[in-house]
Design a protein around this motif. Structure first.
Motif, PDB file in Angstrom:
ATOM      1  N   GLN A 378       0.829  -1.205   0.000  1.00  0.00           N
ATOM      2  CA  GLN A 378       0.000   0.000   0.000  1.00  0.00           C
ATOM      3  C   GLN A 378       0.865   1.258   0.000  1.00  0.00           C
ATOM      4  O   GLN A 378       0.585   2.225  -0.728  1.00  0.00           O
ATOM      5  CB  GLN A 378      -0.922  -0.004   1.228  1.00  0.00           C
ATOM      6  CG  GLN A 378      -1.868   1.184   1.291  1.00  0.00           C
ATOM      7  CD  GLN A 378      -2.797   1.127   2.490  1.00  0.00           C
ATOM      8  OE1 GLN A 378      -2.854   0.123   3.187  1.00  0.00           O
ATOM      9  NE2 GLN A 378      -3.512   2.205   2.723  1.00  0.00           N
ATOM     10  N   SER A 379       1.916   1.234   0.812  1.00  0.00           N
ATOM     11  CA  SER A 379       2.823   2.382   0.873  1.00  0.00           C
ATOM     12  C   SER A 379       3.521   2.600  -0.464  1.00  0.00           C
ATOM     13  O   SER A 379       3.662   3.737  -0.930  1.00  0.00           O
ATOM     14  CB  SER A 379       3.859   2.159   1.983  1.00  0.00           C
ATOM     15  OG  SER A 379       4.827   3.178   1.992  1.00  0.00           O
ATOM     16  N   LEU A 380       3.940   1.486  -1.088  1.00  0.00           N
ATOM     17  CA  LEU A 380       4.628   1.585  -2.377  1.00  0.00           C
ATOM     18  C   LEU A 380       3.692   2.145  -3.453  1.00  0.00           C
ATOM     19  O   LEU A 380       4.085   2.960  -4.298  1.00  0.00           O
ATOM     20  CB  LEU A 380       5.146   0.202  -2.770  1.00  0.00           C
ATOM     21  CG  LEU A 380       6.171   0.110  -3.896  1.00  0.00           C
ATOM     22  CD1 LEU A 380       7.366   1.002  -3.647  1.00  0.00           C
ATOM     23  CD2 LEU A 380       6.616  -1.337  -4.067  1.00  0.00           C
ATOM     24  N   GLU A 381       2.460   1.708  -3.419  1.00  0.00           N
ATOM     25  CA  GLU A 381       1.473   2.211  -4.381  1.00  0.00           C
ATOM     26  C   GLU A 381       1.275   3.711  -4.220  1.00  0.00           C
ATOM     27  O   GLU A 381       1.260   4.460  -5.218  1.00  0.00           O
ATOM     28  CB  GLU A 381       0.149   1.478  -4.168  1.00  0.00           C
ATOM     29  CG  GLU A 381      -0.939   1.821  -5.172  1.00  0.00           C
ATOM     30  CD  GLU A 381      -2.173   0.977  -4.956  1.00  0.00           C
ATOM     31  OE1 GLU A 381      -2.324  -0.042  -5.648  1.00  0.00           O
ATOM     32  OE2 GLU A 381      -2.987   1.320  -4.054  1.00  0.00           O
ATOM     33  N   SER A 382       1.139   4.173  -2.986  1.00  0.00           N
ATOM     34  CA  SER A 382       0.961   5.612  -2.737  1.00  0.00           C
ATOM     35  C   SER A 382       2.186   6.400  -3.178  1.00  0.00           C
ATOM     36  O   SER A 382       2.065   7.525  -3.694  1.00  0.00           O
ATOM     37  CB  SER A 382       0.697   5.851  -1.249  1.00  0.00           C
ATOM     38  OG  SER A 382      -0.486   5.210  -0.829  1.00  0.00           O
ATOM     39  N   THR A 383       3.360   5.810  -2.993  1.00  0.00           N
ATOM     40  CA  THR A 383       4.595   6.482  -3.390  1.00  0.00           C
ATOM     41  C   THR A 383       4.654   6.653  -4.900  1.00  0.00           C
ATOM     42  O   THR A 383       5.023   7.721  -5.409  1.00  0.00           O
ATOM     43  CB  THR A 383       5.814   5.683  -2.901  1.00  0.00           C
ATOM     44  OG1 THR A 383       5.775   5.596  -1.477  1.00  0.00           O
ATOM     45  CG2 THR A 383       7.106   6.363  -3.318  1.00  0.00           C
ATOM     46  N   VAL A 385       2.183   6.879  -6.942  1.00  0.00           N
ATOM     47  CA  VAL A 385       1.210   7.915  -7.310  1.00  0.00           C
ATOM     48  C   VAL A 385       1.809   9.302  -7.086  1.00  0.00           C
ATOM     49  O   VAL A 385       1.696  10.200  -7.936  1.00  0.00           O
ATOM     50  CB  VAL A 385      -0.098   7.745  -6.518  1.00  0.00           C
ATOM     51  CG1 VAL A 385      -1.014   8.961  -6.711  1.00  0.00           C
ATOM     52  CG2 VAL A 385      -0.825   6.479  -6.941  1.00  0.00           C
ATOM     53  N   SER A 386       2.471   9.489  -5.955  1.00  0.00           N
ATOM     54  CA  SER A 386       3.065  10.793  -5.638  1.00  0.00           C
ATOM     55  C   SER A 386       4.147  11.176  -6.628  1.00  0.00           C
ATOM     56  O   SER A 386       4.206  12.322  -7.087  1.00  0.00           O
ATOM     57  CB  SER A 386       3.649  10.769  -4.222  1.00  0.00           C
ATOM     58  OG  SER A 386       2.649  10.592  -3.255  1.00  0.00           O
ATOM     59  N   ILE A 387       4.998  10.205  -6.968  1.00  0.00           N
ATOM     60  CA  ILE A 387       6.083  10.498  -7.912  1.00  0.00           C
ATOM     61  C   ILE A 387       5.520  10.812  -9.298  1.00  0.00           C
ATOM     62  O   ILE A 387       5.933  11.767  -9.964  1.00  0.00           O
ATOM     63  CB  ILE A 387       7.065   9.323  -7.995  1.00  0.00           C
ATOM     64  CG1 ILE A 387       7.764   9.114  -6.645  1.00  0.00           C
ATOM     65  CG2 ILE A 387       8.110   9.569  -9.083  1.00  0.00           C
ATOM     66  CD1 ILE A 387       8.675   7.896  -6.599  1.00  0.00           C
ATOM     67  N   LEU A 400       0.561   6.342 -17.643  1.00  0.00           N
ATOM     68  CA  LEU A 400      -0.832   5.901 -17.436  1.00  0.00           C
ATOM     69  C   LEU A 400      -1.333   5.065 -18.604  1.00  0.00           C
ATOM     70  O   LEU A 400      -2.115   4.124 -18.424  1.00  0.00           O
ATOM     71  CB  LEU A 400      -1.723   7.118 -17.206  1.00  0.00           C
ATOM     72  CG  LEU A 400      -1.482   7.861 -15.881  1.00  0.00           C
ATOM     73  CD1 LEU A 400      -2.247   9.181 -15.862  1.00  0.00           C
ATOM     74  CD2 LEU A 400      -1.879   6.990 -14.695  1.00  0.00           C
ATOM     75  N   THR A 401      -0.893   5.398 -19.816  1.00  0.00           N
ATOM     76  CA  THR A 401      -1.276   4.592 -20.980  1.00  0.00           C
ATOM     77  C   THR A 401      -0.748   3.170 -20.843  1.00  0.00           C
ATOM     78  O   THR A 401      -1.472   2.191 -21.084  1.00  0.00           O
ATOM     79  CB  THR A 401      -0.725   5.231 -22.274  1.00  0.00           C
ATOM     80  OG1 THR A 401      -1.289   6.535 -22.427  1.00  0.00           O
ATOM     81  CG2 THR A 401      -1.075   4.378 -23.490  1.00  0.00           C
ATOM     82  N   ASP A 402       0.494   3.057 -20.452  1.00  0.00           N
ATOM     83  CA  ASP A 402       1.096   1.733 -20.237  1.00  0.00           C
ATOM     84  C   ASP A 402       0.354   0.982 -19.137  1.00  0.00           C
ATOM     85  O   ASP A 402       0.124  -0.233 -19.246  1.00  0.00           O
ATOM     86  CB  ASP A 402       2.567   1.895 -19.877  1.00  0.00           C
ATOM     87  CG  ASP A 402       3.220   0.567 -19.559  1.00  0.00           C
ATOM     88  OD1 ASP A 402       3.415  -0.236 -20.488  1.00  0.00           O
ATOM     89  OD2 ASP A 402       3.519   0.314 -18.361  1.00  0.00           O
ATOM     90  N   THR A 415      -5.273   4.622 -10.168  1.00  0.00           N
ATOM     91  CA  THR A 415      -6.537   5.322 -10.411  1.00  0.00           C
ATOM     92  C   THR A 415      -6.474   6.768  -9.931  1.00  0.00           C
ATOM     93  O   THR A 415      -6.945   7.688 -10.622  1.00  0.00           O
ATOM     94  CB  THR A 415      -7.696   4.590  -9.705  1.00  0.00           C
ATOM     95  OG1 THR A 415      -7.793   3.260 -10.220  1.00  0.00           O
ATOM     96  CG2 THR A 415      -9.010   5.323  -9.930  1.00  0.00           C
ATOM     97  N   GLU A 416      -5.919   6.987  -8.764  1.00  0.00           N
ATOM     98  CA  GLU A 416      -5.844   8.346  -8.225  1.00  0.00           C
ATOM     99  C   GLU A 416      -5.038   9.249  -9.149  1.00  0.00           C
ATOM    100  O   GLU A 416      -5.439  10.386  -9.440  1.00  0.00           O
ATOM    101  CB  GLU A 416      -5.218   8.331  -6.831  1.00  0.00           C
ATOM    102  CG  GLU A 416      -5.123   9.715  -6.190  1.00  0.00           C
ATOM    103  CD  GLU A 416      -4.447   9.696  -4.830  1.00  0.00           C
ATOM    104  OE1 GLU A 416      -4.159  10.779  -4.305  1.00  0.00           O
ATOM    105  OE2 GLU A 416      -4.201   8.580  -4.302  1.00  0.00           O
TER     106      GLU A 416
END
Length: 440
Positions: A378-383, A385-387, A400-402, A415-416
């Motif tokens: 979960q933390s990696l996913e949020s990271t 998204v932030s980057i 996002l296309t990939d 998604t976010e």
């Protein structure tokens, strides 16, 4: 607790009289408690007066009741029931403790503490000294140590030596042991010393962690510089391993010894991340990991996917997650090109690795030896998204296309980032026009 009838070892030059010898005694000490316990001990006044201030006062001509009949022949002493045996033992010790210490008469730390309390209360300097010497020298269990901290500070300077091992250490000594430990913790000792190395790493992290107490060490510039140098050497050895593995054939890369060496280096680097993060000196480590990312991924992907390889993949992701987190939340600032490169390198690796690890955890529960932090994914996913959201919009569109075309679309779930990109892109012309006065 030592029972009242305990017998003590004889020592040389033992007094000619013994406690309880009714035929030679000239005074009775009557021990009494509130619970009606009553015991009479036949003693000798010259011993009591010489070795105990309390009895010296009670048997003195200046004591108010000294002229009452039998008052000098019977001294009543009131005590708590829990201290009764300690009082008996102190009276017995008056007959055996001399300047030549007897070391084997205390029967443990708790018993010695009880005797010490009574000896201080009654004013028996030889017994106090002997107790202090014993308690200062022997090991303590945790519960005993807590009792010592509760009892000893109120006894004044005479008991201070007991607390020597619990006193705060000088900053110079703390710094010395920290630097010695960081050198050992980032070294490459023989495998037989791995447990010692792990212990050093744990204690170093504990020293700089703020919990209920302040950190044992506040890192100054000198300490930070030394830590960075140690980690730099650690990373250099890791890089040497990568280079050596890249020069070998795919078959030899998967050899167990080489994989184990890689795993140990990754474990050290993960620990180094913890230390560097707490000291807020992650920049050089992040830059080194960014530069080595392509080599790391290539080596891991070329090797087999047996259980030990899954462990290495997980360890790689744990370190990468720390690096990406430092980048994603602004702890370490890198150019756009490097941030984009890190997303393009690690996003595909994470996509493929998560199913492998999940599969290993669900199908091979009896043999899996590694543990996963429940918040890692979960933390990696949020990271990510932030980057991604901090990259130029055109680069975001490519990523996002990939993602939308990839079979592993479920993780990481971007998604976010997609929603934010859609909003920004749709209103971009209008928002920029409002501030620049013209349409883009």
């Amino acid at each position: 607790m030592l029972i009242a009838s305990m017998e003590f070892h004889n020592i040389e030059m033992e007094p000619p009289n013994r406690i309880g010898d009714r035929s030679t005694s000239d005074v009775v000490v009557r021990l009494r408690t509130e619970d009606s316990r009553d015991d009479w001990l036949y003693c000798h006044s010259y011993i009591l007066v010489e070795k105990c201030k309390y009895f010296s006062d009670r048997l003195s001509d200046n004591w108010p009741t000294c002229q009452i009949i039998d008052s000098r022949n019977c001294v009543e002493v009131y005590c708590q029931e829990s201290d009764f045996d300690y009082y008996v033992n102190v009276l017995r010790l008056l007959y055996v403790v001399t300047d030549a210490m007897v070391d084997d008469m205390w029967h443990g730390v708790r018993n010695a503490l009880g005797i010490l309390r009574v000896a201080v209360e009654l004013g028996c300097p030889q017994i106090v000294t002997a107790c202090v010497n014993y308690l200062e020298a022997v090991p303590w269990e945790e519960a005993e140590e807590e009792e010592i901290l509760r009892i000893i500070p109120s006894m004044g300077s005479q008991a201070e030596p007991i607390l020597a091992r619990l006193q705060p250490v000088k900053p110079s000594a703390i710094m010395g042991i920290f630097l010695s430990a960081i050198h050992f913790a980032t070294s490459s000792p023989p495998s037989s010393m791995n447990d010692l190395k792990s212990s050093a790493q744990e204690q170093l992290e504990y020293m700089i962690t703020e919990d209920d107490d302040a950190p044992l060490l506040i890192a100054d510039d000198e300490i930070k510089a030394e830590v960075k140098q140690c980690v730099k050497r650690l990373f250099a050895r890791f890089n040497d391993v990568l280079e050596a593995m890249l020069c070998e054939h795919e078959e030899s890369i998967s050899e167990e010894g080489k994989m184990q060496l890689l795993y140990f280096h990754l474990s050290d680097l993960l620990w180094a991340c913890q230390i560097l993060s707490k000291m807020e000196i992650m920049r050089e480590f992040v830059s080194s990991w960014v530069d080595a990312s392509d080599k790391i991924i290539k080596i891991v992907e070329q090797a087999r996917t047996a259980t030990e390889m899954v462990e290495i993949r997980l360890k790689v992701i744990e370190v990468a997650a720390k690096v990406l987190e430092a980048m994603g939340y602004g702890t370490v600032i890198l150019p756009t090109s490097k941030r984009l490169h890190m997303v393009k390198a690690w996003l595909p690796f994470v996509r493929v690795t998560k199913p492998l690890i999940d599969s290993a955890m669900t199908t091979d529960e009896d043999t899996v030896t590694f543990k996963i932090d429940g918040e890692l994914w979960q933390s990696l996913e949020s990271t990510f998204v932030s980057i991604i959201l901090a990259l130029p919009s055109g680069d975001q569109a490519e990523i996002l296309t990939d993602w939308l075309e990839n079979q592993h679309i479920q993780y990481p779930d971007l998604t976010e980032a997609f929603e934010v990109w859609c909003y920004r892109s749709k209103v971009a012309k209008r928002r920029l026009a409002l501030h620049t006065g013209s349409l883009v």
